[in-house]
Design a protein around this motif. Sequence first.
Motif, PDB file in Angstrom:
ATOM      1  N   GLY A 151    -125.891 -25.213  66.714  1.00  0.00           N
ATOM      2  CA  GLY A 151    -126.322 -26.108  65.636  1.00  0.00           C
ATOM      3  C   GLY A 151    -125.222 -27.020  65.130  1.00  0.00           C
ATOM      4  O   GLY A 151    -125.476 -27.914  64.318  1.00  0.00           O
ATOM      5  N   VAL A 156    -130.795 -27.685  65.133  1.00  0.00           N
ATOM      6  CA  VAL A 156    -131.493 -26.417  65.338  1.00  0.00           C
ATOM      7  C   VAL A 156    -132.330 -26.178  64.093  1.00  0.00           C
ATOM      8  O   VAL A 156    -131.797 -26.097  62.981  1.00  0.00           O
ATOM      9  CB  VAL A 156    -130.498 -25.258  65.556  1.00  0.00           C
ATOM     10  N   TYR A 159    -131.404 -24.280  60.682  1.00  0.00           N
ATOM     11  CA  TYR A 159    -129.967 -24.003  60.555  1.00  0.00           C
ATOM     12  C   TYR A 159    -129.378 -24.771  59.375  1.00  0.00           C
ATOM     13  O   TYR A 159    -128.367 -24.377  58.806  1.00  0.00           O
ATOM     14  CB  TYR A 159    -129.252 -24.348  61.863  1.00  0.00           C
ATOM     15  N   GLY A 163    -125.234 -26.462  60.001  1.00  0.00           N
ATOM     16  CA  GLY A 163    -124.986 -27.369  61.121  1.00  0.00           C
ATOM     17  C   GLY A 163    -123.798 -28.280  60.863  1.00  0.00           C
ATOM     18  O   GLY A 163    -122.820 -28.283  61.629  1.00  0.00           O
TER      19      GLY A 163
END
Length: 258
Positions: A151, A156, A159, A163
């Motif tokens: 991420g 993602v 996330y 990230g």
Amino acid sequence: MAEVRPILTGHKSLIVGVANDQSIAYGCAEAFRACGADLAITWLNDKARPHVEPLGEKLGAEIMAPLNVENPGELEAVFDEIGSRWGKLDSLIHSIAFAPKEDLQGGLLDCSAAGFARAMDVSCHSFVRMAKLAAPLMKDGGTMFAMSYLGANRVVTNYNVMGPVKAALEAACRYLAFELGPQNIRVHAISPGPLKTRAASGIKDFEHLLNDAVARSPLHELVDIDDVGFACAYLAADFARRITGGTIYIDGGANIIG
């Protein structure tokens, strides 16, 4: 498991972030010890100590101490003890991350400034602070590791704030590799595939990430904490003496699939 060679005999390693026997940090501690390293490990607070201290005793850890990077003086105390007991350090593994639950479980647009700053401090800048304290102890060179995730460079789902924070951590690893290279200190960002750890339980729909990782991976298998630990042990050994500054994916190849 294949036969383990004592490639780290006499090696002194600090492993930060052991939470239980399912944590990435414990997998690293177990692998480094199996390869012959002497260990220093830390636990977060008094609540974690009863869970972590027996693991350290099981592995014969020579140094065990509390470490909450948000508490003034605790980080310095750990390195002071390493300096006085060992007089040197060969590797550092940073395996801690945190974001307030309300900031982690909401989208990035809804993350508070305070939550973002706290996530960045604990999950990223603490590694820089550790590196500054560790470098003088790495008198004959050494290796530093920080745990990231896919991420950091791809979106993602769920996330969220982690990230950008992990992206900053990977960038920090590159810059530290550049700055510390003349001292023969190597720095790696380690990016495992999703693992069944307590820390991961805070990510919404994490079970979906696990299933997706199996489907996407060319090996069609999940990685485990031993995979991460032994990969780091190799990177800490002289076999990998000219590898530094990159992000090492330990995910069965899932990161190559678009």
